[in-house]
Design a protein around this motif. Structure first.
Motif, PDB file in Angstrom:
ATOM      1  N   ARG A 164      -9.540  10.363 -16.266  1.00 35.53           N
ATOM      2  CA  ARG A 164     -10.981  10.134 -16.166  1.00 35.53           C
ATOM      3  C   ARG A 164     -11.363  10.113 -14.686  1.00 35.53           C
ATOM      4  O   ARG A 164     -10.680   9.522 -13.879  1.00 35.53           O
ATOM      5  N   GLY A 165     -12.429  10.767 -14.332  1.00 35.58           N
ATOM      6  CA  GLY A 165     -12.857  10.802 -12.936  1.00 35.58           C
ATOM      7  C   GLY A 165     -12.449  12.092 -12.262  1.00 35.58           C
ATOM      8  O   GLY A 165     -11.962  13.026 -12.907  1.00 35.58           O
ATOM      9  N   SER A 166     -12.620  12.135 -10.949  1.00 33.98           N
ATOM     10  CA  SER A 166     -12.359  13.373 -10.210  1.00 33.98           C
ATOM     11  C   SER A 166     -11.372  13.181  -9.063  1.00 33.98           C
ATOM     12  O   SER A 166     -11.375  13.933  -8.110  1.00 33.98           O
ATOM     13  N   LEU A 167     -10.523  12.193  -9.143  1.00 37.71           N
ATOM     14  CA  LEU A 167      -9.560  11.905  -8.094  1.00 37.71           C
ATOM     15  C   LEU A 167      -8.548  13.039  -7.974  1.00 37.71           C
ATOM     16  O   LEU A 167      -8.008  13.516  -8.972  1.00 37.71           O
ATOM     17  N   ARG A 168      -8.301  13.502  -6.748  1.00 39.26           N
ATOM     18  CA  ARG A 168      -7.365  14.600  -6.503  1.00 39.26           C
ATOM     19  C   ARG A 168      -6.611  14.362  -5.192  1.00 39.26           C
ATOM     20  O   ARG A 168      -7.025  13.594  -4.355  1.00 39.26           O
ATOM     21  N   GLY A 169      -5.502  15.078  -5.033  1.00 42.18           N
ATOM     22  CA  GLY A 169      -4.773  15.052  -3.770  1.00 42.18           C
ATOM     23  C   GLY A 169      -3.929  13.809  -3.593  1.00 42.18           C
ATOM     24  O   GLY A 169      -3.406  13.246  -4.533  1.00 42.18           O
ATOM     25  N   THR A 170      -3.790  13.385  -2.349  1.00 43.68           N
ATOM     26  CA  THR A 170      -3.017  12.197  -2.001  1.00 43.68           C
ATOM     27  C   THR A 170      -3.976  11.046  -1.746  1.00 43.68           C
ATOM     28  O   THR A 170      -4.953  11.194  -1.013  1.00 43.68           O
ATOM     29  N   VAL A 171      -3.702   9.913  -2.345  1.00 47.99           N
ATOM     30  CA  VAL A 171      -4.555   8.734  -2.191  1.00 47.99           C
ATOM     31  C   VAL A 171      -3.700   7.530  -1.820  1.00 47.99           C
ATOM     32  O   VAL A 171      -2.484   7.553  -1.967  1.00 47.99           O
ATOM     33  N   ARG A 172      -4.356   6.497  -1.355  1.00 46.69           N
ATOM     34  CA  ARG A 172      -3.689   5.231  -1.071  1.00 46.69           C
ATOM     35  C   ARG A 172      -3.951   4.300  -2.246  1.00 46.69           C
ATOM     36  O   ARG A 172      -5.082   4.134  -2.668  1.00 46.69           O
ATOM     37  N   VAL A 173      -2.889   3.675  -2.768  1.00 45.41           N
ATOM     38  CA  VAL A 173      -3.000   2.757  -3.887  1.00 45.41           C
ATOM     39  C   VAL A 173      -2.363   1.431  -3.498  1.00 45.41           C
ATOM     40  O   VAL A 173      -1.268   1.401  -2.943  1.00 45.41           O
ATOM     41  N   THR A 174      -3.064   0.326  -3.780  1.00 45.82           N
ATOM     42  CA  THR A 174      -2.484  -0.990  -3.557  1.00 45.82           C
ATOM     43  C   THR A 174      -1.766  -1.439  -4.818  1.00 45.82           C
ATOM     44  O   THR A 174      -2.190  -1.145  -5.930  1.00 45.82           O
ATOM     45  N   TYR A 175      -0.653  -2.140  -4.624  1.00 46.09           N
ATOM     46  CA  TYR A 175       0.133  -2.651  -5.736  1.00 46.09           C
ATOM     47  C   TYR A 175       0.464  -4.093  -5.425  1.00 46.09           C
ATOM     48  O   TYR A 175       1.226  -4.377  -4.506  1.00 46.09           O
ATOM     49  N   GLY A 176      -0.143  -5.026  -6.159  1.00 46.14           N
ATOM     50  CA  GLY A 176       0.023  -6.448  -5.885  1.00 46.14           C
ATOM     51  C   GLY A 176       1.336  -7.004  -6.396  1.00 46.14           C
ATOM     52  O   GLY A 176       1.810  -6.627  -7.455  1.00 46.14           O
ATOM     53  N   LEU A 177       1.890  -7.904  -5.624  1.00 50.59           N
ATOM     54  CA  LEU A 177       3.139  -8.570  -6.001  1.00 50.59           C
ATOM     55  C   LEU A 177       2.834 -10.006  -6.393  1.00 50.59           C
ATOM     56  O   LEU A 177       3.444 -10.944  -5.923  1.00 50.59           O
ATOM     57  N   GLY A 235       9.847  11.257  -6.452  1.00 51.65           N
ATOM     58  CA  GLY A 235      10.387  11.670  -7.730  1.00 51.65           C
ATOM     59  C   GLY A 235      10.034  10.802  -8.922  1.00 51.65           C
ATOM     60  O   GLY A 235      10.343  11.158 -10.042  1.00 51.65           O
ATOM     61  N   SER A 236       9.432   9.656  -8.708  1.00 51.02           N
ATOM     62  CA  SER A 236       9.049   8.787  -9.819  1.00 51.02           C
ATOM     63  C   SER A 236       7.615   9.074 -10.238  1.00 51.02           C
ATOM     64  O   SER A 236       6.798   9.485  -9.428  1.00 51.02           O
ATOM     65  N   THR A 237       7.340   8.851 -11.513  1.00 49.30           N
ATOM     66  CA  THR A 237       5.995   9.055 -12.035  1.00 49.30           C
ATOM     67  C   THR A 237       5.477   7.731 -12.577  1.00 49.30           C
ATOM     68  O   THR A 237       6.191   7.025 -13.297  1.00 49.30           O
ATOM     69  N   TYR A 238       4.245   7.399 -12.229  1.00 49.68           N
ATOM     70  CA  TYR A 238       3.609   6.169 -12.676  1.00 49.68           C
ATOM     71  C   TYR A 238       2.228   6.484 -13.225  1.00 49.68           C
ATOM     72  O   TYR A 238       1.608   7.466 -12.824  1.00 49.68           O
ATOM     73  N   VAL A 271       0.870  -1.178   0.000  1.00 53.62           N
ATOM     74  CA  VAL A 271       0.000   0.000   0.000  1.00 53.62           C
ATOM     75  C   VAL A 271       0.902   1.222   0.000  1.00 53.62           C
ATOM     76  O   VAL A 271       1.845   1.309   0.792  1.00 53.62           O
ATOM     77  N   TYR A 272       0.623   2.161  -0.898  1.00 51.04           N
ATOM     78  CA  TYR A 272       1.419   3.375  -1.059  1.00 51.04           C
ATOM     79  C   TYR A 272       0.550   4.622  -0.912  1.00 51.04           C
ATOM     80  O   TYR A 272      -0.617   4.614  -1.299  1.00 51.04           O
ATOM     81  N   GLN A 273       1.134   5.670  -0.391  1.00 45.38           N
ATOM     82  CA  GLN A 273       0.538   7.004  -0.444  1.00 45.38           C
ATOM     83  C   GLN A 273       1.026   7.606  -1.755  1.00 45.38           C
ATOM     84  O   GLN A 273       2.235   7.655  -2.016  1.00 45.38           O
ATOM     85  N   VAL A 274       0.087   8.037  -2.602  1.00 50.19           N
ATOM     86  CA  VAL A 274       0.436   8.545  -3.927  1.00 50.19           C
ATOM     87  C   VAL A 274      -0.188   9.920  -4.120  1.00 50.19           C
ATOM     88  O   VAL A 274      -1.366  10.116  -3.834  1.00 50.19           O
ATOM     89  N   GLU A 275       0.593  10.857  -4.618  1.00 45.12           N
ATOM     90  CA  GLU A 275       0.098  12.192  -4.953  1.00 45.12           C
ATOM     91  C   GLU A 275      -0.387  12.159  -6.401  1.00 45.12           C
ATOM     92  O   GLU A 275       0.360  11.804  -7.310  1.00 45.12           O
TER      93      GLU A 275
END
Length: 73
Positions: A26-39, A51-54, A16-20
């Motif tokens: 598409r959509g109205s997502l803004r600010g800092t969100v939590r994103v899950t990234y499965g391994l 500093g990385s962009t995804y 789980v990451y905090q992502v800016e």
């Protein structure tokens, strides 16, 4: 962006990451969100912090404040 925690959801290990949010296609997502990234491929690679962009395709979980957004593959 920062790593927050690792969790097991029914046998699927996810980071789980905090992502800016820099921009939205598409959509109205803004600010800092939590994103899950499965391994799920057996990899231990984590996303790089700071500093990385995804580009993520995401879907909001039922409680976005608690559970965040799932990364769609």
């Amino acid at each position: 962006m920062a790593f927050e925690e690792e969790r097991d959801i029914e046998g699927w290990i996810q980071d789980v990451y905090q992502v800016e949010v820099a921009s939205v296609l598409r959509g109205s997502l803004r600010g800092t969100v939590r994103v899950t990234y499965g391994l799920d491929d057996g990899s231990t690679d984590r996303l790089r912090e700071g500093g990385s962009t995804y580009v993520f395709a995401t879907n909001a979980w039922a409680d976005t404040a608690k559970d965040g957004h799932a990364h769609l593959y």
